[in-house]
Design a protein around this motif. Structure first.
Motif, PDB file in Angstrom:
ATOM      1  N   UNK A 173      78.299 -35.683  45.987  1.00  0.00           N
ATOM      2  CA  UNK A 173      79.059 -35.323  44.778  1.00  0.00           C
ATOM      3  C   UNK A 173      80.455 -34.826  45.142  1.00  0.00           C
ATOM      4  N   UNK A 174      80.520 -34.003  46.192  1.00  0.00           N
ATOM      5  CA  UNK A 174      81.807 -33.436  46.604  1.00  0.00           C
ATOM      6  C   UNK A 174      82.758 -34.511  47.094  1.00  0.00           C
ATOM      7  N   UNK A 175      82.224 -35.502  47.821  1.00  0.00           N
ATOM      8  CA  UNK A 175      83.056 -36.561  48.393  1.00  0.00           C
ATOM      9  C   UNK A 175      83.025 -37.830  47.541  1.00  0.00           C
ATOM     10  N   UNK A 176      82.450 -37.729  46.342  1.00  0.00           N
ATOM     11  CA  UNK A 176      82.316 -38.904  45.481  1.00  0.00           C
ATOM     12  C   UNK A 176      83.588 -39.156  44.683  1.00  0.00           C
ATOM     13  N   UNK A 177      83.482 -39.093  43.376  1.00  0.00           N
ATOM     14  CA  UNK A 177      84.652 -39.329  42.520  1.00  0.00           C
ATOM     15  C   UNK A 177      85.286 -37.988  42.153  1.00  0.00           C
ATOM     16  N   UNK A 178      86.474 -38.036  41.560  1.00  0.00           N
ATOM     17  CA  UNK A 178      87.128 -36.815  41.069  1.00  0.00           C
ATOM     18  C   UNK A 178      86.209 -36.103  40.084  1.00  0.00           C
ATOM     19  N   UNK A 179      85.533 -36.894  39.255  1.00  0.00           N
ATOM     20  CA  UNK A 179      84.656 -36.329  38.223  1.00  0.00           C
ATOM     21  C   UNK A 179      83.436 -35.636  38.850  1.00  0.00           C
ATOM     22  N   UNK A 180      82.812 -36.306  39.831  1.00  0.00           N
ATOM     23  CA  UNK A 180      81.622 -35.688  40.442  1.00  0.00           C
ATOM     24  C   UNK A 180      82.016 -34.414  41.173  1.00  0.00           C
ATOM     25  N   UNK A 181      83.174 -34.437  41.812  1.00  0.00           N
ATOM     26  CA  UNK A 181      83.650 -33.261  42.547  1.00  0.00           C
ATOM     27  C   UNK A 181      83.937 -32.115  41.578  1.00  0.00           C
ATOM     28  N   UNK A 182      84.613 -32.425  40.477  1.00  0.00           N
ATOM     29  CA  UNK A 182      84.928 -31.385  39.497  1.00  0.00           C
ATOM     30  C   UNK A 182      83.650 -30.758  38.947  1.00  0.00           C
ATOM     31  N   UNK A 183      82.679 -31.601  38.649  1.00  0.00           N
ATOM     32  CA  UNK A 183      81.466 -31.074  38.013  1.00  0.00           C
ATOM     33  C   UNK A 183      80.606 -30.261  38.958  1.00  0.00           C
ATOM     34  N   UNK A 184      80.523 -30.673  40.223  1.00  0.00           N
ATOM     35  CA  UNK A 184      79.697 -29.874  41.135  1.00  0.00           C
ATOM     36  C   UNK A 184      80.419 -28.568  41.473  1.00  0.00           C
ATOM     37  N   UNK A 185      81.762 -28.615  41.512  1.00  0.00           N
ATOM     38  CA  UNK A 185      82.500 -27.364  41.746  1.00  0.00           C
ATOM     39  C   UNK A 185      82.319 -26.420  40.544  1.00  0.00           C
ATOM     40  N   UNK A 186      82.352 -26.983  39.336  1.00  0.00           N
ATOM     41  CA  UNK A 186      82.082 -26.172  38.137  1.00  0.00           C
ATOM     42  C   UNK A 186      80.686 -25.546  38.205  1.00  0.00           C
ATOM     43  N   UNK A 187      79.747 -26.329  38.701  1.00  0.00           N
ATOM     44  CA  UNK A 187      78.373 -25.836  38.833  1.00  0.00           C
ATOM     45  C   UNK A 187      78.299 -24.665  39.800  1.00  0.00           C
ATOM     46  N   UNK A 188      78.985 -24.790  40.905  1.00  0.00           N
ATOM     47  CA  UNK A 188      79.009 -23.700  41.888  1.00  0.00           C
ATOM     48  C   UNK A 188      79.638 -22.450  41.274  1.00  0.00           C
ATOM     49  N   UNK A 189      80.733 -22.647  40.553  1.00  0.00           N
ATOM     50  CA  UNK A 189      81.410 -21.509  39.921  1.00  0.00           C
ATOM     51  C   UNK A 189      80.487 -20.837  38.895  1.00  0.00           C
ATOM     52  N   UNK A 190      79.741 -21.657  38.172  1.00  0.00           N
ATOM     53  CA  UNK A 190      78.826 -21.128  37.155  1.00  0.00           C
ATOM     54  C   UNK A 190      77.723 -20.272  37.792  1.00  0.00           C
ATOM     55  N   UNK A 191      77.205 -20.729  38.945  1.00  0.00           N
ATOM     56  CA  UNK A 191      76.069 -20.047  39.580  1.00  0.00           C
ATOM     57  C   UNK A 191      76.495 -18.858  40.441  1.00  0.00           C
ATOM     58  N   UNK A 192      77.746 -18.840  40.866  1.00  0.00           N
ATOM     59  CA  UNK A 192      78.149 -17.882  41.895  1.00  0.00           C
ATOM     60  C   UNK A 192      77.965 -16.404  41.513  1.00  0.00           C
ATOM     61  N   UNK A 193      78.164 -16.012  40.244  1.00  0.00           N
ATOM     62  CA  UNK A 193      77.960 -14.592  39.914  1.00  0.00           C
ATOM     63  C   UNK A 193      76.544 -14.079  40.217  1.00  0.00           C
ATOM     64  N   UNK A 194      75.599 -15.001  40.399  1.00  0.00           N
ATOM     65  CA  UNK A 194      74.201 -14.575  40.624  1.00  0.00           C
ATOM     66  C   UNK A 194      73.804 -14.627  42.099  1.00  0.00           C
ATOM     67  N   UNK A 195      74.792 -14.831  42.965  1.00  0.00           N
ATOM     68  CA  UNK A 195      74.509 -14.899  44.400  1.00  0.00           C
ATOM     69  C   UNK A 195      74.303 -13.503  44.995  1.00  0.00           C
ATOM     70  N   UNK A 196      75.168 -12.562  44.634  1.00  0.00           N
ATOM     71  CA  UNK A 196      75.092 -11.213  45.215  1.00  0.00           C
ATOM     72  C   UNK A 196      73.698 -10.603  45.080  1.00  0.00           C
TER      73      UNK A 196
END
Lengths: 275, 179
Positions: A173-196
């Motif tokens: 996803x990261x190395x795929x299309x601009x769209x796949x990269x944007x969406x997986x990065x959005x996903x990471x940003x969405x989940x990150x507050x629950x990492x700590x």
């Protein structure tokens, strides 16, 4: 009492020459604190299994339906072992704990309760959780509690597959299309507050020296390995601070009730029902 | 743990062997008649999930280990073992599930591997390694025996299998993953 429910396909024992009955006879039911810890681990696995099951027949390709179902099944297996063991402390079965507890009685972390979102968001959660779980189980195999060590030993091999699955998708996803990269990065940003929360040392941990793994000790390896894989995938490690609250205190995400409503409805409407 | 025969071909560490005690061996032999419901050509002994068999105060005890934590076959295997032992004359039977040491495909017998291939499932290649390995060994097509195959998905029809496809004969096939 015996070690585990006799109705259960997961009546289990730690291994070697130890049988379920020997553990039962030796009175080695889970001590209260160990049971509370087993509940953390079991609830995490149970919630994520329930979340991933949603993808069956909805994934982007048939093979992925099967992959996520396989991962959910592994996690459900881990949940059954942990909950069965936890239940020995309170005379409860895995089913009592899974189906007849209310929201405030679960101890899952908020990460596993987060919405599936799109496929990128689900994979972001899989990456975070499988990397965390790998570090956790890798150390839990040395627990002085034989049952926790045995469950971790069994589960570790499966979590390696989950980690590999998430890594491969992150790269694709990261190395795929601009769209796949944007969406997986959005996903990471969405989940990150629950990492700590995953690495927070709850007071329960102090009582379990040598038995539980101290969550904060997993952070450095987790951060290093996550930075490596995200770097390889051309993605950013989010710089988003942790969400307030949560931990294992019973403060839970608003999604938990919805998950339980779906998971528990059959057992509660038809108590004692069997296939 | 039963002592191993360290002959020319020492069995992999942790492999369970037929007990020497005659009564225990009889329990073992009945247990080996039970097959995996998902891969019916393999007995529990072929798979390496049969860990021990013994007799305790007239009760037949069989110890098995799950391949994967969520494997739905374990419940059926437990019932099948109980049924087989009852049919063989044991009134009192118990099946224990142990988790440790964790099952590995290294415990699958050579006969089991041969039966798998004949059945159309590629057997595990090589030995299980400690830790993740990114380099995979070629998987041989069980139909035309070509090594020119590729992985479609690591997660196949059951937790223990991956789906491959042969680039020569174009046939998709299951591969029993190294674990």
């Amino acid at each position: 009492m015996s070690f585990a429910s006799h109705d259960s396909a997961t009546k289990q024992s730690a291994g070697q020459a130890i049988t379920a009955e020997e553990i039962g006879a030796s009175g080695a039911t889970a001590p209260e604190d160990v049971a509370r810890y087993a509940l953390w681990l079991g609830d995490d696995a149970l919630m994520l299994a329930q979340r991933l099951g949603w993808w069956i027949a909805r994934a982007p390709e048939l093979e992925e339906d099967i992959a996520l179902a396989n991962i959910a099944l592994d996690l459900l297996g881990h949940a059954r072992f942990f909950l069965t063991y936890a239940g020995t402390a309170w005379g409860k079965t895995e089913d009592d704990l899974a189906y007849f507890r209310d929201e405030e009685e679960f101890r899952s972390c908020r990460l596993v309760e987060q919405e599936n979102g799109d496929f990128g968001q689900t994979i972001a959660r899989q990456l975070i959780f499988s990397y965390y779980q790998y570090e956790l189980y890798r150390r839990l195999v040395d627990s002085s509690d034989a049952t926790l060590a045995a469950i971790a030993d069994k589960a570790l091999k499966e979590v390696q597959y989950h980690q590999d699955h998430a890594s491969q998708w992150i790269l694709r996803l990261g190395l795929g299309t601009e769209e796949s990269k944007r969406r997986v990065q959005d996903g990471l940003d969405y989940m990150w507050p629950y990492v700590d929360e995953l690495f927070h040392d709850d007071e329960l941990i102090d009582a379990l020296e040598g038995i539980a793994v101290r969550p904060s000790t997993l952070r450095a390896d987790f951060d290093r390995r996550i930075a490596e894989i995200l770097g390889e995938a051309g993605l950013e490690v989010p710089g988003i601070p942790g969400a307030w609250g949560g931990d294992r205190s019973g403060e839970f995400s608003e999604q938990r009730g919805h998950i339980l409503a779906e998971m528990q409805v059959l057992a509660r409407q038809h108590p004692g029902a069997t296939w | 743990m039963t002592p191993h025969d360290h002959g020319a071909e020492a069995p992999p560490a942790g492999l369970a062997v037929r007990p020497a005690d005659p009564a225990a061996a009889r329990v073992w032999d009945v247990a080996t008649t039970v097959n995996d419901p998902e891969i019916p050509v393999l007995s529990v002994a072929d798979l390496g999930i049969l860990r021990d068999a013994r007799v305790e105060d007239g009760r037949a005890v069989v110890v098995i280990t799950p391949t994967y934590s969520g494997c739905p076959a374990m419940g059926t295997i437990t019932e099948d073992l109980e049924r087989a032992l009852h049919a063989a004359g044991w009134a009192d039977v118990r099946v224990d599930l142990v988790l440790q040491p964790a099952w590995t495909t290294d415990w699958m017998t050579p006969e089991g591997r041969a039966k798998l291939e004949e059945y159309g499932i590629a057997p595990p290649t090589g030995r299980a390694a400690a830790g993740p390995v990114r380099l995979g060994l070629a998987v041989k097509c069980p139909r035309c025996h070509s090594l020119n195959t590729r992985e479609m998905t690591r997660f196949g029809s059951t937790a223990c299998k991956a789906l491959h496809v042969c680039n020569e004969c174009l046939e998709p096939f299951d591969y029993f993953k190294v674990h």
